[in-house]
Write an enzyme that holds these catalytic residues in place. Structure first.
Site, short mmCIF file in Angstrom:
data_model
loop_
_atom_site.label_atom_id
_atom_site.label_comp_id
_atom_site.label_asym_id
_atom_site.label_seq_id
_atom_site.Cartn_x
_atom_site.Cartn_y
_atom_site.Cartn_z
N SER A 47 8.68 0.52 23.37
CA SER A 47 9.69 -0.51 23.62
C SER A 47 10.57 -0.20 24.82
O SER A 47 11.25 -1.08 25.35
CB SER A 47 10.58 -0.70 22.38
OG SER A 47 9.83 -1.16 21.28
N GLY A 228 8.13 -3.89 20.46
CA GLY A 228 7.50 -3.89 21.78
C GLY A 228 8.51 -4.19 22.87
O GLY A 228 9.66 -4.56 22.60
N GLY A 230 9.86 -5.96 26.75
CA GLY A 230 9.79 -7.16 27.56
C GLY A 230 10.48 -8.37 26.97
O GLY A 230 11.19 -8.30 25.96
N CYS A 256 11.81 -5.88 15.10
CA CYS A 256 12.25 -5.81 16.49
C CYS A 256 11.64 -6.94 17.34
O CYS A 256 11.97 -8.10 17.15
CB CYS A 256 11.94 -4.43 17.05
SG CYS A 256 12.87 -4.04 18.56
N PHE A 257 10.72 -6.63 18.24
CA PHE A 257 10.05 -7.66 19.03
C PHE A 257 9.36 -8.65 18.10
O PHE A 257 9.33 -9.86 18.36
CB PHE A 257 9.04 -6.99 19.96
CG PHE A 257 8.68 -7.80 21.18
CD1 PHE A 257 9.64 -8.21 22.08
CD2 PHE A 257 7.36 -8.12 21.46
CE1 PHE A 257 9.30 -8.94 23.23
CE2 PHE A 257 7.00 -8.83 22.59
CZ PHE A 257 7.98 -9.25 23.48
N GLN A 260 11.62 -11.36 16.98
CA GLN A 260 11.80 -12.40 17.99
C GLN A 260 10.58 -13.33 18.05
O GLN A 260 10.72 -14.54 18.23
CB GLN A 260 12.07 -11.75 19.35
CG GLN A 260 13.36 -10.94 19.37
CD GLN A 260 13.40 -9.91 20.48
OE1 GLN A 260 12.61 -9.97 21.42
NE2 GLN A 260 14.32 -8.96 20.38
N ASN A 298 16.56 -0.95 19.19
CA ASN A 298 16.24 -0.88 20.62
C ASN A 298 15.80 -2.27 21.06
O ASN A 298 14.63 -2.61 20.98
CB ASN A 298 15.14 0.15 20.89
CG ASN A 298 14.64 0.05 22.32
OD1 ASN A 298 15.35 -0.42 23.21
ND2 ASN A 298 13.41 0.47 22.55
N GLY A 300 16.91 -5.67 23.92
CA GLY A 300 17.77 -6.29 24.92
C GLY A 300 17.72 -7.80 24.87
O GLY A 300 18.37 -8.47 25.68
N PHE A 301 16.92 -8.36 23.94
CA PHE A 301 16.84 -9.79 23.71
C PHE A 301 17.16 -10.06 22.25
O PHE A 301 17.02 -9.17 21.40
CB PHE A 301 15.44 -10.33 24.04
CG PHE A 301 15.09 -10.27 25.50
CD1 PHE A 301 15.25 -11.38 26.32
CD2 PHE A 301 14.59 -9.10 26.07
CE1 PHE A 301 14.94 -11.32 27.67
CE2 PHE A 301 14.27 -9.02 27.41
CZ PHE A 301 14.45 -10.14 28.22
N HIS A 346 14.93 -1.18 13.03
CA HIS A 346 13.74 -0.35 12.80
C HIS A 346 13.80 0.35 11.44
O HIS A 346 14.38 1.44 11.32
CB HIS A 346 13.59 0.69 13.90
CG HIS A 346 13.18 0.12 15.21
ND1 HIS A 346 11.86 -0.05 15.57
CD2 HIS A 346 13.91 -0.34 16.25
CE1 HIS A 346 11.79 -0.59 16.78
NE2 HIS A 346 13.02 -0.78 17.21
N GLU A 348 11.43 1.88 10.14
CA GLU A 348 10.57 3.07 10.23
C GLU A 348 11.21 4.18 11.06
O GLU A 348 10.56 5.16 11.43
CB GLU A 348 9.22 2.67 10.87
CG GLU A 348 9.17 2.64 12.38
CD GLU A 348 10.05 1.60 13.04
OE1 GLU A 348 10.21 1.66 14.26
OE2 GLU A 348 10.61 0.73 12.35
#
Length: 380
Positions: A47, A228, A230, A256-257, A260, A298, A300-301, A346, A348
Site C-alpha cells: 500500500s 492496496g 493508489g 482498506c483499499f 473503498q 494506511n 490517503g483516500f 487493518h 490483520e
C-alpha cells in the site's frame, strides 16, 4: 563517510540531512506514519507503493531486519525519512541492519531530518509530491524542485496493477478446512491469508485481472478484497467485479483499499484526503455499538458520507458503519440486504494493534450463515 542528502517538497521546502540506505534519487508522495514500531512491515506493505514515508518515531532501526516479518517479498516505499537511525541493531531475530537492507533493496533514504517539524508542515499543508536526493544526485534547490514537479500525482494513479500477484496461489487452512475464499489481490499483505488460515480458511489469492469466472472456478464460500495503493477511482475492473459478487450474494469482506472498492460498487464516491491516516494508534468508532477500537491504518483516500448514514444502493440498504472521531472520516461500510461489509483499517495489523482481529471471525460467521441459508433454500 557521511554523504549529504536532501528531502525536497513540491512547495519548495528543503530538509537537509545525510544519506540513509541507498545513495541516489527517488520521487513520490511524502506521507508520515505515526507507528512507534513495525517499520519492517511498513516498508514491505504494498500500500506504500510510490510513497516516501516519514517515520514520526524519533529512532528507527533498533531491532534491525529479519527475514520473517515482511508483509511481502520486497520493500515497496519510494523513499524513507528518519530522524535518528539506530547505530547498532539489537534483537535476537535480526539478520542485518535496516541501513544495510535499504541499500540491498535500493531504497533511497535520508536521516538527520527534524521529522517533528516536517510532520507539522505536512499536517498543515497536506501530503505532497517530494524527492530524496543524495550524493551526485544533489543539485540546486530549483533543479530538484523542478524534478519533483515533473513527477506524477497520487490522485488518478492506478498502482494496484503494479503490486498484484502475477499468478494465483493458495494459502492452505491450518487444520481442518472450514471455508474457501477467493482473495482479490490489490496489494495484499502476507498476514491477511495467515489470519484467515488460522480460522480454517483456505485462501486462493487471485490477480487483479481475474474475471468473475476465475472467482467462481475457486467455488468460494466468500470473496475478500485486499488493501492496496493508489486512487480507487481508477479501479473500474475491481468495482465491476465486486458488483458481480454482490449480485450473486456471495459473502464479501474488504479492508482498506477493498473498503473503498466496495463503497464505490455500492454507489459512493471517494476523495483524496489532506494527509491521510497512517500509523498504529488511530481510533475508530462502530456506530452500532459505540465501541472504540485502536487500529492500524494506511490510506490517503476515503469514502464520502457521514458517520451512521444509511442510503439506498442497487443492492439494497447500506450503512456507513464506522468512523474516525479525529476527523469523522468514514471507516466502514455494511450492506444490510446482501452479505457484504468492509473496514478502512487493518484487522490483520502486524505488529498490531489487534483490537479488530475479530472481524475475521465475523467474516467466517457471515460465510457460515450464508451457507446455512443456501442449504435451507435448496431443501425448500
Amino acid at each position: 563517510m557521511q554523504i549529504d542528502a536532501a528531502l525536497v517538497l513540491e512547495d519548495g521546502r528543503v530538509f537537509r540531512g545525510e544519506s540513509y540506505g541507498a545513495v541516489g534519487a527517488c520521487l513520490g508522495e511524502v506521507v508520515f506514519s505515526t507507528g512507534m514500531t513495525g517499520y519492517q512491515e511498513t516498508l514491505t506493505d504494498p500500500s506504500y507503493h510510490r510513497q516516501i514515508v516519514v517515520q514520526t518515531a524519533p529512532q528507527i532501526g533498533n531491532t534491525g531486519w529479519n527475514d520473517e516479518d515482511g508483509e511481502s517479498g520486497r520493500a515497496w516505499v519510494a523513499g524513507y525519512v528518519v530522524r535518528d537511525p539506530a547505530r547498532v541493531p539489537s534483537n535476537w531475530r535480526s539478520k542485518r541492519s535496516l541501513d544495510d537492507e535499504l541499500v540491498r533493496q535500493g531504497i533511497v533514504g535520508i536521516a538527520g531530518v527534524d521529522t517533528r517539524m516536517l510532520t507539522r508542515h505536512l499536517r498543515e499543508q497536506g501530503a505532497m509530491r517530494a524527492g530524496v536526493f543524495s550524493g551526485s544526485h544533489l543539485a540546486s534547490a530549483a533543479e530538484m524542485v523542478a524534478r519533483v514537479l515533473d513527477s506524477p500525482r497520487m490522485a488518478g494513479a492506478d498502482l494496484a496493477s503494479d503490486v498484484t500477484t502475477p499468478e494465483s496461489y493458495v494459502v492452505k487452512a491450518l487444520g481442518e478446512r472450514r471455508f474457501r475464499v477467493a482473495a482479490l489481490d490489490l496489494g495484499i499483505k502476507s498476514n491477511t491469508p495467515r489470519m484467515l488460515a488460522a480460522r480454517g480458511v483456505e485462501v486462493h489469492v487471485l490477480p487483479l485481472t481475474s474475471t468473475m469466472d476465475d472467482l467462481l472456478a475457486v467455488a468460494p464460500d466468500g470473496v475478500f478484497l485486499s488493501n492496496g495503493p493508489g486512487d480507487p477511482a481508477t479501479q473500474t475492473h475491481a468495482v465491476e467485479l465486486t458488483r458481480s459478487v454482490l449480485e450473486r450474494r456471495i459473502p464479501l469482506f474488504g479492508i482498506c483499499f477493498g473498503n473503498q472498492i466496495l463503497g464505490r460498487a455500492l454507489g459512493r464516491d471517494t476523495y483524496k484526503m489532506r494527509y491521510g491516516h497512517r500509523g498504529i494508534n488511530i481510533p475508530v468508532i462502530d456506530v452500532a455499538t459505540g465501541k472504540v477500537a485502536i487500529t492500524s491504518q494506511n490510506h490517503g483516500f476515503a469514502l464520502e458520507g457521514e458517520p451512521g448514514e444509511e442510503f439506498s444502493s442497487d443492492f439494497g440498504r447500506v450503512l456507513l458503519s464506522h468512523y474516525c472521531p479525529n476527523d469523522n472520516t468514514i471507516e466502514g461500510v455494511r450492506a444490510l440486504d446482501v452479505p457484504a461489509f468492509s473496514v478502512q483499517y487493518h484487522p490483520e495489523a502486524a505488529a498490531g494493534p489487534h483490537d479488530a482481529a475479530t472481524l475475521f471471525d465475523e467474516f467466517c460467521d457471515l460465510m457460515s450463515r450464508h451457507a446455512g441459508a443456501n442449504l435451507m433454500s435448496e431443501a425448500r
